[in-house]
Design an enzyme around this catalytic site. Structure first.
Site, PDB file in Angstrom:
ATOM      1  CG  HIS A 187     -42.494  -4.935  -2.050  1.00  0.00           C
ATOM      2  ND1 HIS A 187     -42.406  -3.583  -1.828  1.00  0.00           N
ATOM      3  CD2 HIS A 187     -41.667  -5.211  -3.064  1.00  0.00           C
ATOM      4  CE1 HIS A 187     -41.572  -3.074  -2.703  1.00  0.00           C
ATOM      5  NE2 HIS A 187     -41.095  -4.040  -3.466  1.00  0.00           N
ATOM      6  CD  GLU A 426     -27.729  10.290  35.360  1.00  0.00           C
ATOM      7  OE1 GLU A 426     -28.121   9.138  35.139  1.00  0.00           O
ATOM      8  OE2 GLU A 426     -27.254  11.026  34.483  1.00  0.00           O
ATOM      9  CG  ASP A 450     -26.455   5.818  36.629  1.00  0.00           C
ATOM     10  OD1 ASP A 450     -26.005   4.692  36.934  1.00  0.00           O
ATOM     11  OD2 ASP A 450     -26.176   6.404  35.566  1.00  0.00           O
ATOM     12  CB  CYS A 497     -36.265   9.324  31.860  1.00  0.00           C
ATOM     13  SG  CYS A 497     -34.588   9.658  32.372  1.00  0.00           S
TER      14      CYS A 497
END
Lengths: 538, 85
Positions: A187, A426, A450, A497
């Site tokens: 906790h 890519e 890539d 991205c």
């Protein structure tokens, strides 16, 4: 002196160390004549404990929210457990002992039972049993725990803190928690995360630390006791940086990703697993722009089942509460290897059997994943994108498989929603045929890592070539521009991205090109937002 | 006697809170209610009993109900499992 521990929440705290003294609940065994009355004394104390817990529940609800407050509800239930009550009352009856002793012994027995279980969550529950028992004992003793903290803000050191103790603490006085015991599920750990303060567990501090100056480094998992002036200055500097970052966060949270002249762009998060969603949300992501589904495969020892995948996708979709979640299908191969796929060793894996190429040859793996994604689509807004695309034929094949999957789901009466379909751009091939691809899909997401590797013909794993691996290469930037233009002609939105998406030296260029979305790691979102809001395009 | 088999789908398994809520529901019935996992039995009216089974996601449990009002009990408790776990 530097003490090592395990960090459960990062951050830096500097302040006086204060050892938390648990209320003295020393229990003595006493012989009791009137056991009936003693049992009644226990039952009364138990009821009083439940009333306290109800109050604590209400307090916690306000302070730390329902999820964290639930523990006090659980404690009430535990106090009503018949095994627990019977154990105490039997002990009083048969051994003629005082209620305090019976409660303490029962508490120890039950917590030992949990301690012995082979499940980290259940092990951690031993502390709960001790906690409820201590509460009853305190009431039996007729003493009340009072606030132990003075007026000064401190770094709190303790053996372990029970949930009721942490709630009773005046939080404004606590800079950080450091405990000897406890787990990442304890906790104290949860509370620290909720309070956004650094916390360490497993730190063997000495009693002499009390009252000394200390530093908690929640990044390294270190407690520095009595630091010298140089170390102190270094950490004060770090802390200042951290505060600046926090301020930025506060200032920018909830703000739009809009340039000075009004152009908006979507800022999404890249995530690699379910656990990252919290981070994405706390950094104000507008959606998930890249959900790498590989983790499901990399973490498993065998192909992950449809059910496992479904649960993961559904959880993310639900947690994002209607915000877009773009799932990238399996991208295994090249530098990401999984044993059970039994992939052959290749001379040139980056150009080999990987990603969509595996999916289209081993269709069952692909279909399992697509079924899981479509089932999860019902619970939020999911888009799907496919990696390593080089041809229209691949996209057509994918769409055919999607059609099969959807038909099967409909036939079984399983609900799903329509998903936006996109491809990763890519490969140079995908760039060159982006006009044709745009007719087939709803969006493009440019994977710059890539794309750079394939366009410049540079192996990104080779450190010798780092000096010419230039992701700002004009060839790459022209490709991005080309993809944006071709996509927009066919109403296809275009995002980035790859790592370039978070490169704030290029943000303005991307906005000029008309990029619709940037997907970056959660920690970069607000920095990119800050950059966008300072740009004027016209 | 009535039985109901159920596979836990909640990814956290049977945590303390659902165990407690389940025990509460079960306690409202007069009949004997047992949860069985891998041959181990626990009184379903007792939170510690249920927790001691350490039931995790994907594991199969059997709910066994015997005695007065067993029809109602099995109906209500199996619904509880399906809705919450």
């Amino acid at each position: 002196m530097i003490l090592k521990g395990k960090s459960v929440f990062s951050g830096i705290a500097i302040g006086k160390l204060s050892i938390y003294k648990q209320a003295d609940n020393q229990v003595k065994r006493q012989k009791i004549k009137d056991t009936k009355q003693e049992v009644q004394r226990f039952l009364n104390a138990k009821e009083k404990a439940k009333i306290q817990l109800m109050e604590l529940y209400k307090k916690a609800l306000k302070e730390v929210g329902e999820v964290n407050a639930a523990i006090f509800e659980v404690h009430q239930m535990m106090l009503d457990d018949l095994d627990y009550i019977e154990s105490v009352t039997n002990m009083i009856d048969s051994q003629e002992v005082n209620a305090e002793f019976a409660v303490a012994t029962t508490g120890d027995n039950f917590s030992d039972m949990f301690e012995a279980m082979d499940d980290d969550y259940m092990k951690a529950r031993a502390a709960d049993v001790k906690d409820i028992s201590n509460r009853v004992i305190t009431i039996l003793h007729g003493s009340d725990t009072s606030d132990i903290l003075g007026d000064e803000q401190v770094i709190l050191l303790a053996d372990d803190l029970a949930p009721s103790e942490t709630v009773q603490l005046d939080k404004s006085k606590v800079l950080s928690f450091v405990t000897r015991h406890g787990s990442t599920n304890s906790h104290t750990a949860i509370l620290a995360r909720t309070m956004n303060i650094p916390a360490l567990i497993g730190v063997e501090f000495l009693a002499t630390a009390n009252g000394k100056m200390g530093i908690v480094d929640g990044y390294k998992g270190e407690l520095i006791v009595d630091p010298d002036a140089a170390v102190l200055a270094e950490y004060q500097e770090k802390k200042k940086e951290e505060e600046d970052k926090k301020r930025l966060l506060l200032e920018l949270k909830g703000k739009e990703n809009v340039t000075l002249d009004g152009r908006k762009i979507n800022l999404y998060a890249n995530i690699g697993g379910v656990a990252d969603v919290a981070n994405a949300l706390s950094n104000d992501a507008g959606g998930i722009g890249l959900f790498r589904s590989e983790f499901l495969y990399l973490e498993a020892e065998d192909y992950p089942t449809e059910e496992t995948q479904f649960t993961a996708y559904k959880t993310v979709a639900e947690n994002m509460a209607g915000k877009k979640v773009i799932i990238r299908t399996l991208d295994i191969g090249a530098d990401k290897q999984v044993d059970y796929f039994n992939l052959e060793k290749e001379e040139n894996p980056a150009m080999g059997y990987r990603a969509i190429r595996i999916c289209l040859q081993q269709k069952e793996i692909f279909k399992t994943q697509l079924r899981a994604i479509y089932r999860a689509s019902f619970y939020g807004t999911i888009s799907i994108m496919f990696p390593m695309i080089i041809s229209i034929a691949e996209v057509k094949q994918i769409k055919e498989i999607i059609k099969e999957v959807k038909e099967e789901l409909s036939k079984s009466g399983i609900p799903f929603k329509e998903c936006e379909i996109g491809v990763m751009i890519e490969t140079p091939a995908a760039v060159m045929i982006s006009d044709l691809l745009a007719k087939e899909v709803d969006f493009f997401s440019i994977g710059t890592n890539d794309l750079t590797q394939y366009t410049l013909a540079i192996d990104r794993q080779n450190p010798k070539l780092d000096n010419i691996y230039d992701s700002h290469h004009e060839a790459i930037l022209r490709m991005i521009k080309m993809v944006v233009d071709q996509g927009h002609k066919e109403n296809c939105w275009v995002g980035i991205c790859g790592e370039l998406g978070a490169d704030i030296t290029l943000t303005e260029r991307f906005l000029e090109m008309g990029v619709d979305e940037l997907s970056v790691s959660p920690s970069m979102i607000l920095r990119v937002r800050d950059c966008i809001r300072k740009i004027g395009l016209s | 006697m009535k039985e109901f088999n159920y596979k836990i789908t909640d990814e956290l398994g049977v945590h303390a809170r659902p165990a407690g809520l389940f025990a509460k529901e079960a306690a409202a019935f007069p009949c004997k209610i047992t949860i069985v996992k891998d041959g181990k039995e626990a009184d379903a009216k007792r939170i510690f009993g249920i927790m001691s089974l350490g039931i995790k996601a994907g594991q199969e449990i059997t709910l066994r109900v015997e005695g007065e009002k067993e029809e109602e009990a099995i109906a209500q408790l199996s619904r509880f499992l399906q809705e919450n776990l």
